[in-house]
Write a protein that holds these residues in place. Structure first.
Motif, short mmCIF file in Angstrom:
data_model
loop_
_atom_site.label_atom_id
_atom_site.label_comp_id
_atom_site.label_asym_id
_atom_site.label_seq_id
_atom_site.Cartn_x
_atom_site.Cartn_y
_atom_site.Cartn_z
N VAL A 114 0.92 -1.27 0.18
CA VAL A 114 0.19 0.12 -0.10
C VAL A 114 0.94 1.23 -0.19
CG1 VAL A 114 -1.88 1.19 1.18
CG2 VAL A 114 -1.65 -1.35 1.34
N GLY A 115 0.96 1.82 -1.03
CA GLY A 115 2.27 2.78 -1.23
C GLY A 115 3.68 2.33 -0.76
N ARG A 116 4.24 3.07 0.16
CA ARG A 116 5.49 2.75 0.43
C ARG A 116 5.34 1.69 1.84
NH1 ARG A 116 9.10 8.12 0.33
NH2 ARG A 116 9.12 8.66 -1.84
N SER A 117 4.11 1.47 2.13
CA SER A 117 4.06 0.60 3.47
C SER A 117 3.35 -0.67 2.86
CB SER A 117 3.03 1.23 4.53
OG SER A 117 1.82 1.46 4.20
N VAL A 118 3.17 -1.64 3.89
CA VAL A 118 2.49 -2.94 3.52
C VAL A 118 1.40 -3.08 4.47
CG1 VAL A 118 4.64 -3.84 2.42
CG2 VAL A 118 4.23 -4.06 4.97
N LYS A 119 0.27 -3.93 4.08
CA LYS A 119 -0.60 -4.32 4.87
C LYS A 119 -0.89 -5.70 4.93
CE LYS A 119 -5.56 -3.46 5.26
NZ LYS A 119 -6.80 -2.67 4.56
N LEU A 120 -1.22 -6.30 6.01
CA LEU A 120 -1.51 -7.80 6.11
C LEU A 120 -2.60 -8.32 5.42
CD1 LEU A 120 -0.58 -8.48 10.10
CD2 LEU A 120 0.54 -9.27 8.13
N THR A 121 -2.57 -9.31 4.75
CA THR A 121 -3.84 -10.07 4.07
C THR A 121 -4.45 -10.75 5.32
OG1 THR A 121 -2.56 -11.93 3.91
CG2 THR A 121 -2.34 -10.44 2.00
N PRO A 122 -5.81 -11.19 5.18
CA PRO A 122 -6.28 -12.02 6.13
C PRO A 122 -5.72 -13.05 6.54
CG PRO A 122 -8.02 -11.24 4.22
CD PRO A 122 -6.70 -10.82 3.86
N ALA A 123 -5.01 -13.80 5.65
CA ALA A 123 -4.18 -14.87 6.23
C ALA A 123 -3.12 -14.32 7.04
CB ALA A 123 -3.54 -15.62 4.76
N GLY A 124 -2.35 -13.11 6.52
CA GLY A 124 -1.37 -12.97 7.29
C GLY A 124 -1.61 -12.27 8.61
N ALA A 125 -3.07 -11.73 8.91
CA ALA A 125 -3.45 -11.26 10.22
C ALA A 125 -3.49 -12.55 11.06
CB ALA A 125 -4.76 -10.60 10.05
N ILE A 126 -3.95 -13.70 10.80
CA ILE A 126 -4.11 -14.80 11.25
C ILE A 126 -2.66 -15.28 11.93
CG2 ILE A 126 -4.82 -17.20 11.46
CD1 ILE A 126 -7.23 -16.59 9.32
N PHE A 127 -1.88 -15.29 10.75
CA PHE A 127 -0.37 -16.08 11.10
C PHE A 127 0.36 -14.87 12.23
CE2 PHE A 127 3.99 -16.96 10.34
CZ PHE A 127 3.73 -18.41 10.71
N PHE A 128 -0.08 -13.66 12.01
CA PHE A 128 0.63 -12.44 13.02
C PHE A 128 0.31 -12.87 14.21
CE2 PHE A 128 0.76 -8.13 14.84
CZ PHE A 128 2.00 -8.19 14.86
N GLU A 129 -1.05 -12.85 14.62
CA GLU A 129 -1.57 -12.89 15.78
C GLU A 129 -0.91 -14.08 16.62
OE1 GLU A 129 -5.96 -13.43 18.17
OE2 GLU A 129 -5.81 -13.13 16.22
N ALA A 130 -0.86 -15.22 15.80
CA ALA A 130 -0.16 -16.38 16.77
C ALA A 130 1.43 -16.39 16.99
CB ALA A 130 -0.55 -17.64 15.91
N ALA A 131 1.94 -15.67 15.69
CA ALA A 131 3.45 -15.58 15.73
C ALA A 131 3.78 -14.70 16.73
CB ALA A 131 4.03 -15.33 14.50
N GLN A 132 3.25 -13.34 16.90
CA GLN A 132 3.56 -12.39 17.90
C GLN A 132 3.33 -12.95 19.36
OE1 GLN A 132 2.96 -7.63 18.27
NE2 GLN A 132 0.98 -8.94 18.41
#
Length: 328
Positions: A65-83
């Motif tokens: 998204v421009g110069r930044s990145v945004k989590l996809t729905p799959a990325g959000a699920i993985f981020f919650e568990a990984a963090q």
């Protein structure tokens, strides 16, 4: 060591922890550049690790998204568990460094009454910390030593119970010495309390027995006066008030505020007498020669260096085993 095939398969199917760490950093900052700066690697390395992770999972984890990145729905699920997993690992590592590392600090857990912690321990603890900079204290206060929360296993109990728990070694301390105390100013304003009869009829601040069922005996004004052949019921009906509370610290604060006379327990109030903040309006006292306070420590930690250093410091504070109970 027994091997568990299911566990082995789980480990084999795990993605690279280095790739997961890069993913968590990029997701947290929504930027590959900031993630690279945080982990002290190049942006290309972050991109390569995340591409490896996406190939392993078979799905895209970020959208640009421009110069930044945004989590996809799959990325959000993985981020919650990984963090959460990384947080648990970091906390476990911190505990291990603290408790088992080369420069680990030791902690001694001490359980005593609120009054003992506030009136005996508080002003003495600086000397312990100065002499033992590598030892921390975890102080737990209670009036009910038999019903501590599950999992609370103090290294030391300071209590009036001769046997507080199994597998603890109890060292007898002092007897209680109990006498009236007030401020010098209050005594000047109320000279009548220099006699037992005048004391009985004055403003009395009383320690009630509420919540103190484990104490072998409870000494309040009625008991103390009865020992000295006076009946509390003979107080004038319309005379000075009689204040009742089960908070001894509050009573001492009220005494220091010139609000009346309370019974002083020598080991708790003697520092105030030595500084001239409190005085005895009469010389009469009561010594409970049938009971003592106790220092009880865990038998399985009898050779623990931190506990032994705390115990040595504690007994160095005064002649705590002296029958008269006089302390420094």
């Amino acid at each position: 060591m027994n091997q568990h095939p299911s566990t082995d398969q789980t480990l084999l199917k795990m993605p690279s922890l280095r790739a997961v760490r890069s993913f968590v950093a990029a997701a947290r900052y929504e930027s590959f550049t900031r993630a690279a700066d945080t982990l002290c690697v190049t942006q290309a390395a972050i991109s390569r690790q995340i591409r490896e992770l996406e190939e392993h999972l078979g799905t895209i984890l970020f959208e640009r998204v421009g110069r930044s990145v945004k989590l996809t729905p799959a990325g959000a699920i993985f981020f919650e568990a990984a963090q959460l997993s990384f947080l648990n690992i970091a906390q476990a590592a911190a505990r291990i460094r603290k408790d088992y590392g080369t420069h680990a600090r030791r902690t001694v857990v001490v359980c005593c009454s609120p009054a003992f912690s506030a009136l005996w321990m508080a002003h003495r603890l600086p000397s312990f910390f100065t002499a033992n900079p590598d030892i921390d204290l975890d102080l737990v206060t209670t009036q009910n030593f038999l019903t501590l929360e599950p999992g609370t296993d103090p290294d030391v109990f300071i209590t009036k119970m001769a046997r507080v728990r199994d597998n603890y070694v109890s060292v007898p301390l002092f007897h209680d010495r109990i006498y009236p105390v007030c401020t010098p100013a209050y005594l000047d304003e109320h000279p009548e309390i220099r006699s037992l009869e005048g004391l009985r009829d004055g403003v009395l601040l009383n320690l009630s027995p509420y919540g103190r069922s484990q104490v072998a005996e409870h000494v309040d004004w009625s008991v103390w006066l009865a020992i000295h052949h006076l009946d509390i019921e003979d107080r004038l009906l319309h005379g000075a008030h009689y204040f009742n509370a089960n908070d001894y610290i509050l009573l001492i604060q009220m005494v220091l505020g010139n609000q009346g006379v309370a019974l002083g327990f020598d080991h708790l109030v003697s520092p105030y007498l030595q500084k001239g903040l409190l005085v005895k309006p009469v010389e009469h006292e009561l010594v409970l020669e049938e009971t003592r306070h106790y220092f009880a420590y865990r038998e399985d930690k009898a050779n623990d260096d931190a506990l032994n250093r705390f115990r040595s410091w504690f007994f160095d504070q005064g002649d705590l085993t002296m029958a008269t109970g006089r302390t420094a």
